[in-house]
Write a protein that holds these residues in place. Structure first.
Motif, PDB file in Angstrom:
ATOM      1  N   HIS A 175      -0.951-115.274  58.745  1.00  0.00           N
ATOM      2  CA  HIS A 175      -2.207-115.117  58.009  1.00  0.00           C
ATOM      3  C   HIS A 175      -2.194-113.806  57.221  1.00  0.00           C
ATOM      4  O   HIS A 175      -1.543-112.828  57.609  1.00  0.00           O
ATOM      5  CB  HIS A 175      -3.393-115.140  58.965  1.00  0.00           C
ATOM      6  CG  HIS A 175      -3.640-116.477  59.584  1.00  0.00           C
ATOM      7  ND1 HIS A 175      -4.381-117.460  58.965  1.00  0.00           N
ATOM      8  CD2 HIS A 175      -3.212-117.004  60.761  1.00  0.00           C
ATOM      9  CE1 HIS A 175      -4.424-118.531  59.726  1.00  0.00           C
ATOM     10  NE2 HIS A 175      -3.714-118.283  60.826  1.00  0.00           N
ATOM     11  N   ALA A 204      -4.127-103.988  51.156  1.00  0.00           N
ATOM     12  CA  ALA A 204      -3.530-105.322  51.305  1.00  0.00           C
ATOM     13  C   ALA A 204      -3.696-106.128  50.015  1.00  0.00           C
ATOM     14  O   ALA A 204      -2.744-106.770  49.545  1.00  0.00           O
ATOM     15  CB  ALA A 204      -4.174-106.051  52.482  1.00  0.00           C
ATOM     16  N   GLU A 205      -4.884-106.070  49.429  1.00  0.00           N
ATOM     17  CA  GLU A 205      -5.127-106.811  48.183  1.00  0.00           C
ATOM     18  C   GLU A 205      -4.311-106.229  47.032  1.00  0.00           C
ATOM     19  O   GLU A 205      -3.816-106.972  46.173  1.00  0.00           O
ATOM     20  CB  GLU A 205      -6.616-106.781  47.845  1.00  0.00           C
ATOM     21  CG  GLU A 205      -7.504-107.528  48.831  1.00  0.00           C
ATOM     22  CD  GLU A 205      -7.339-109.043  48.775  1.00  0.00           C
ATOM     23  OE1 GLU A 205      -6.671-109.538  47.832  1.00  0.00           O
ATOM     24  OE2 GLU A 205      -7.863-109.721  49.675  1.00  0.00           O
ATOM     25  N   GLN A 229      -1.905-108.236  65.476  1.00  0.00           N
ATOM     26  CA  GLN A 229      -3.071-107.469  65.037  1.00  0.00           C
ATOM     27  C   GLN A 229      -3.496-107.946  63.666  1.00  0.00           C
ATOM     28  O   GLN A 229      -2.769-107.791  62.681  1.00  0.00           O
ATOM     29  CB  GLN A 229      -2.784-105.967  65.008  1.00  0.00           C
ATOM     30  CG  GLN A 229      -3.994-105.175  64.541  1.00  0.00           C
ATOM     31  CD  GLN A 229      -3.926-103.721  64.911  1.00  0.00           C
ATOM     32  OE1 GLN A 229      -3.439-103.355  65.980  1.00  0.00           O
ATOM     33  NE2 GLN A 229      -4.433-102.867  64.034  1.00  0.00           N
ATOM     34  N   ASP A 230      -4.670-108.529  63.603  1.00  0.00           N
ATOM     35  CA  ASP A 230      -5.213-108.991  62.333  1.00  0.00           C
ATOM     36  C   ASP A 230      -5.883-107.835  61.588  1.00  0.00           C
ATOM     37  O   ASP A 230      -6.252-106.820  62.189  1.00  0.00           O
ATOM     38  CB  ASP A 230      -6.216-110.119  62.563  1.00  0.00           C
ATOM     39  CG  ASP A 230      -5.540-111.412  63.010  1.00  0.00           C
ATOM     40  OD1 ASP A 230      -6.098-112.098  63.889  1.00  0.00           O
ATOM     41  OD2 ASP A 230      -4.454-111.720  62.489  1.00  0.00           O
ATOM     42  N   ASN A 231      -6.018-108.006  60.270  1.00  0.00           N
ATOM     43  CA  ASN A 231      -6.670-106.998  59.426  1.00  0.00           C
ATOM     44  C   ASN A 231      -6.017-105.633  59.604  1.00  0.00           C
ATOM     45  O   ASN A 231      -6.701-104.613  59.778  1.00  0.00           O
ATOM     46  CB  ASN A 231      -8.166-106.922  59.761  1.00  0.00           C
ATOM     47  CG  ASN A 231      -8.851-108.264  59.667  1.00  0.00           C
ATOM     48  OD1 ASN A 231      -8.671-108.994  58.693  1.00  0.00           O
ATOM     49  ND2 ASN A 231      -9.614-108.621  60.687  1.00  0.00           N
ATOM     50  N   ALA A 241      -5.869-101.447  55.398  1.00  0.00           N
ATOM     51  CA  ALA A 241      -7.158-101.359  54.711  1.00  0.00           C
ATOM     52  C   ALA A 241      -7.231-102.486  53.688  1.00  0.00           C
ATOM     53  O   ALA A 241      -6.246-102.763  52.987  1.00  0.00           O
ATOM     54  CB  ALA A 241      -7.301-100.003  54.027  1.00  0.00           C
ATOM     55  N   PRO A 242      -8.366-103.187  53.580  1.00  0.00           N
ATOM     56  CA  PRO A 242      -8.445-104.359  52.701  1.00  0.00           C
ATOM     57  C   PRO A 242      -8.012-104.088  51.270  1.00  0.00           C
ATOM     58  O   PRO A 242      -7.326-104.910  50.651  1.00  0.00           O
ATOM     59  CB  PRO A 242      -9.925-104.758  52.774  1.00  0.00           C
ATOM     60  CG  PRO A 242     -10.375-104.260  54.110  1.00  0.00           C
ATOM     61  CD  PRO A 242      -9.616-102.983  54.334  1.00  0.00           C
ATOM     62  N   ASN A 245      -2.626-110.294  55.867  1.00  0.00           N
ATOM     63  CA  ASN A 245      -2.891-108.988  56.466  1.00  0.00           C
ATOM     64  C   ASN A 245      -2.772-109.019  57.988  1.00  0.00           C
ATOM     65  O   ASN A 245      -3.390-108.210  58.677  1.00  0.00           O
ATOM     66  CB  ASN A 245      -4.265-108.449  56.053  1.00  0.00           C
ATOM     67  CG  ASN A 245      -4.342-106.933  56.173  1.00  0.00           C
ATOM     68  OD1 ASN A 245      -3.334-106.235  56.327  1.00  0.00           O
ATOM     69  ND2 ASN A 245      -5.560-106.412  56.116  1.00  0.00           N
ATOM     70  N   ARG A 246      -1.978-109.917  58.511  1.00  0.00           N
ATOM     71  CA  ARG A 246      -1.709-109.976  59.951  1.00  0.00           C
ATOM     72  C   ARG A 246      -0.396-109.261  60.250  1.00  0.00           C
ATOM     73  O   ARG A 246       0.639-109.561  59.640  1.00  0.00           O
ATOM     74  CB  ARG A 246      -1.641-111.418  60.437  1.00  0.00           C
ATOM     75  CG  ARG A 246      -1.053-111.575  61.838  1.00  0.00           C
ATOM     76  CD  ARG A 246      -1.095-113.009  62.337  1.00  0.00           C
ATOM     77  NE  ARG A 246      -2.445-113.347  62.793  1.00  0.00           N
ATOM     78  CZ  ARG A 246      -2.771-114.530  63.298  1.00  0.00           C
ATOM     79  NH1 ARG A 246      -1.849-115.498  63.380  1.00  0.00           N
ATOM     80  NH2 ARG A 246      -4.011-114.765  63.706  1.00  0.00           N
ATOM     81  N   LYS A 262      -7.962-106.746  67.119  1.00  0.00           N
ATOM     82  CA  LYS A 262      -8.761-106.780  65.897  1.00  0.00           C
ATOM     83  C   LYS A 262      -8.935-105.354  65.411  1.00  0.00           C
ATOM     84  O   LYS A 262      -9.353-104.479  66.178  1.00  0.00           O
ATOM     85  CB  LYS A 262     -10.123-107.420  66.163  1.00  0.00           C
ATOM     86  CG  LYS A 262     -10.035-108.855  66.707  1.00  0.00           C
ATOM     87  CD  LYS A 262      -9.441-109.813  65.700  1.00  0.00           C
ATOM     88  CE  LYS A 262      -9.471-111.236  66.229  1.00  0.00           C
ATOM     89  NZ  LYS A 262      -8.895-112.194  65.285  1.00  0.00           N
ATOM     90  N   GLY A 263      -8.611-105.124  64.146  1.00  0.00           N
ATOM     91  CA  GLY A 263      -8.770-103.787  63.587  1.00  0.00           C
ATOM     92  C   GLY A 263      -7.954-102.774  64.352  1.00  0.00           C
ATOM     93  O   GLY A 263      -6.785-102.961  64.613  1.00  0.00           O
TER      94      GLY A 263
END
Length: 337
Positions: free
Chosen positions: A186, A41-42, A32-34, A37-38, A188-189, A12-13
Motif C-alpha cells: 500500500h 510521499a506525494e 508501518q503504515d503512513n 510525511a504525506p 507509503n507503507r 500506525k504513524g
C-alpha cells in the motif's frame, strides 16, 4: 531457523511497540503504515509520474533505468534513488529511514536506497540476502488501491515451513497461506523484515505502463552494534563506562549458562533523570532464535530464548547512571552470530 511463528507487528504513524524484555517474542516482520510525511510521499510519487507522463519525451530521467534480469530469479527495473530524486527529497527520505533505524532497530545507517518498478513479468523469486544488513525494508510508492495488475505482494516463508518437522501433524493439511506471509504494498507503507527469512515478490501480471506499476523504494538497515542515546541527561562517555562494566560479565554468563542463539536483540533502557536508575527494560527489535544444532538436551528453543532474556535483564536492570536530571533512553544492540 526460528521455531516460533514470525510475529507481524503493525504500527500506525510513529507509535512504538516495546514489550517488556522478558516478554519479548521474535518479530521477523513489521509493517508501518503512513511512514513518510504525506507531502514527501506525494512528492516522491509525483516526481516519478511526471518523468513518465509523456511517453515520447526524451527526459533524461527516462534513461537512468537498469533492466535487471537474472533468469529464473529476478526481473525488475531499478535505479538509484539518490540519482533520481532531487537533493532535498533524497535528504528527507534518507533522514526518515535513518532516524527510524536508530530509534527502533539499533542501526545507525542504511544502504543507499534503490527505486524499482515492476510491470508485467517482473518478480523476485524466493531468496535471502542477510549479508547486506540485519533488517531489510520495502517502502511502497505504489497506488495499490487503483492498481491494474495482479501480484506484486512481498512474501516471506513462515516459520512453520522453516521448522516443518518439529510440529508436523500428518492429520492436518497445509496450504500456501499457512506456509507464506504476504504483504500488500500500500502507498507509503514501510515493510521491515528479517532478510534471513526466504522472501520474494510475487510476479506482476497486467500493466506495462510504469505509472501503473508496482513502485517501491528498498534497501537495508546497517551499522548495527553501537549504542544509540536518545535525549536526556546522560553523557555518552559516562554511560559507556557503566555499560562496559556490565557487559563483559553478561557475555561470560551467556556463554557459560545458555545455549547458542542467532539473530539480533536490541534492548532499550529507560533511565530516570532524578535517580539515574533503570526504570524499564524493553525489546525494540528482536530476531533472536535458538540455534537448533546447539540445544541442550531437554531444552526447547523457546526455553533457550527465555534464558537469554533473563540473563540480559539480570545484568542490566540495576545499572546506575550519572544523570543530570532529565529522563533518558539508551538503545543497546546485541548481535548473536
Amino acid at each position: 531457523m526460528s521455531s516460533a511463528s514470525p510475529r507481524k507487528s503493525v504500527r500506525k504513524g510513529g507509535s512504538k511497540a516495546t514489550p517488556a524484555l522478558t516478554k519479548s517474542l521474535p518479530r521477523h516482520l513489521v509493517i508501518q503504515d503512513n511512514f513518510l510525511a504525506p507531502d514527501l510521499a506525494e512528492s516522491l510519487r509525483g516526481t516519478f509520474d511526471e518523468n513518465f507522463l509523456e511517453p515520447r519525451s526524451t527526459n533524461i530521467k527516462r534513461f537512468v533505468w537498469d533492466y535487471w534480469h537474472v533468469p529464473s530469479q529476478y526481473t525488475l527495473i531499478r535505479t538509484s534513488a539518490e540519482d533520481y530524486f532531487d537533493a532535498a527529497q533524497y535528504e528527507r527520505l534518507t533522514s526518515a529511514l535513518t532516524d527510524f533505524g536508530q530509534k527502533h532497530l539499533g542501526c545507525n545507517s542504511i544502504t543507499k536506497p534503490w527505486l524499482s518498478y515492476y510491470v508485467d513479468g517482473c518478480e523476485q523469486r524466493m531468496h535471502t540476502d542477510s549479508w547486506h544488513g540485519p533488517f531489510a525494508y520495502v517502502l511502497s510508492l505504489t497506488n495499490w488501491e487503483e492498481r491494474e495488475f495482479t501480484g506484486g505482494e512481498t512474501f516471506l516463508m513462515e516459520s512453520l515451513a522453516l521448522d516443518y518437522w518439529r510440529n508436523f501433524d500428518p492429520k492436518v493439511g497445509l496450504e500456501e497461506d499457512k506456509l507464506m506471509s504476504t504483504v500488500e504494498p500500500h502507498f507509503n507503507r514501510l515493510t521491515l523484515f528479517d532478510p534471513r527469512i526466504p522472501h520474494g515478490v510475487r510476479a506482476v501480471r497486467g500493466t506495462k505502463d510504469p505509472r501503473k506499476s508496482r513502485l517501491v523504494l528498498h534497501g537495508w538497515f546497517t551499522d548495527l552494534g553501537t549504542p544509540f542515546y536518545e535525549a536526556g541527561g546522560i553523557s555518552e562517555e559516562s554511560a559507556t563506562e557503566v555499560l562496559n562494566e556490565a557487559l563483559q560479565p553478561l557475555y561470560d554468563s551467556l556463554a557459560n549458562k545458555c545455549s547458542r542463539v542467532i539473530g539480533v536483540l536490541n534492548v532499550r533502557l529507560d533511565v530516570d533523570g532524578a535517580t539515574g536508575r533503570v526504570t524499564k527494560l524493553s525489546s525494540v527489535a528482536d530476531t533472536m532464535v535458538a540455534d537448533p544444532l546447539d540445544l541442550i538436551e531437554g531444552n526447547t528453543p523457546e526455553e533457550v530464548r527465555a534464558s537469554v532474556l533473563k540473563e540480559i535483564e539480570r545484568h542490566l536492570k540495576d545499572l546506575q547512571f550519572d544523570s543530570k536530571g532529565q529522563d533518558s533512553s539508551i538503545t543497546l544492540p546485541f548481535i548473536f552470530e
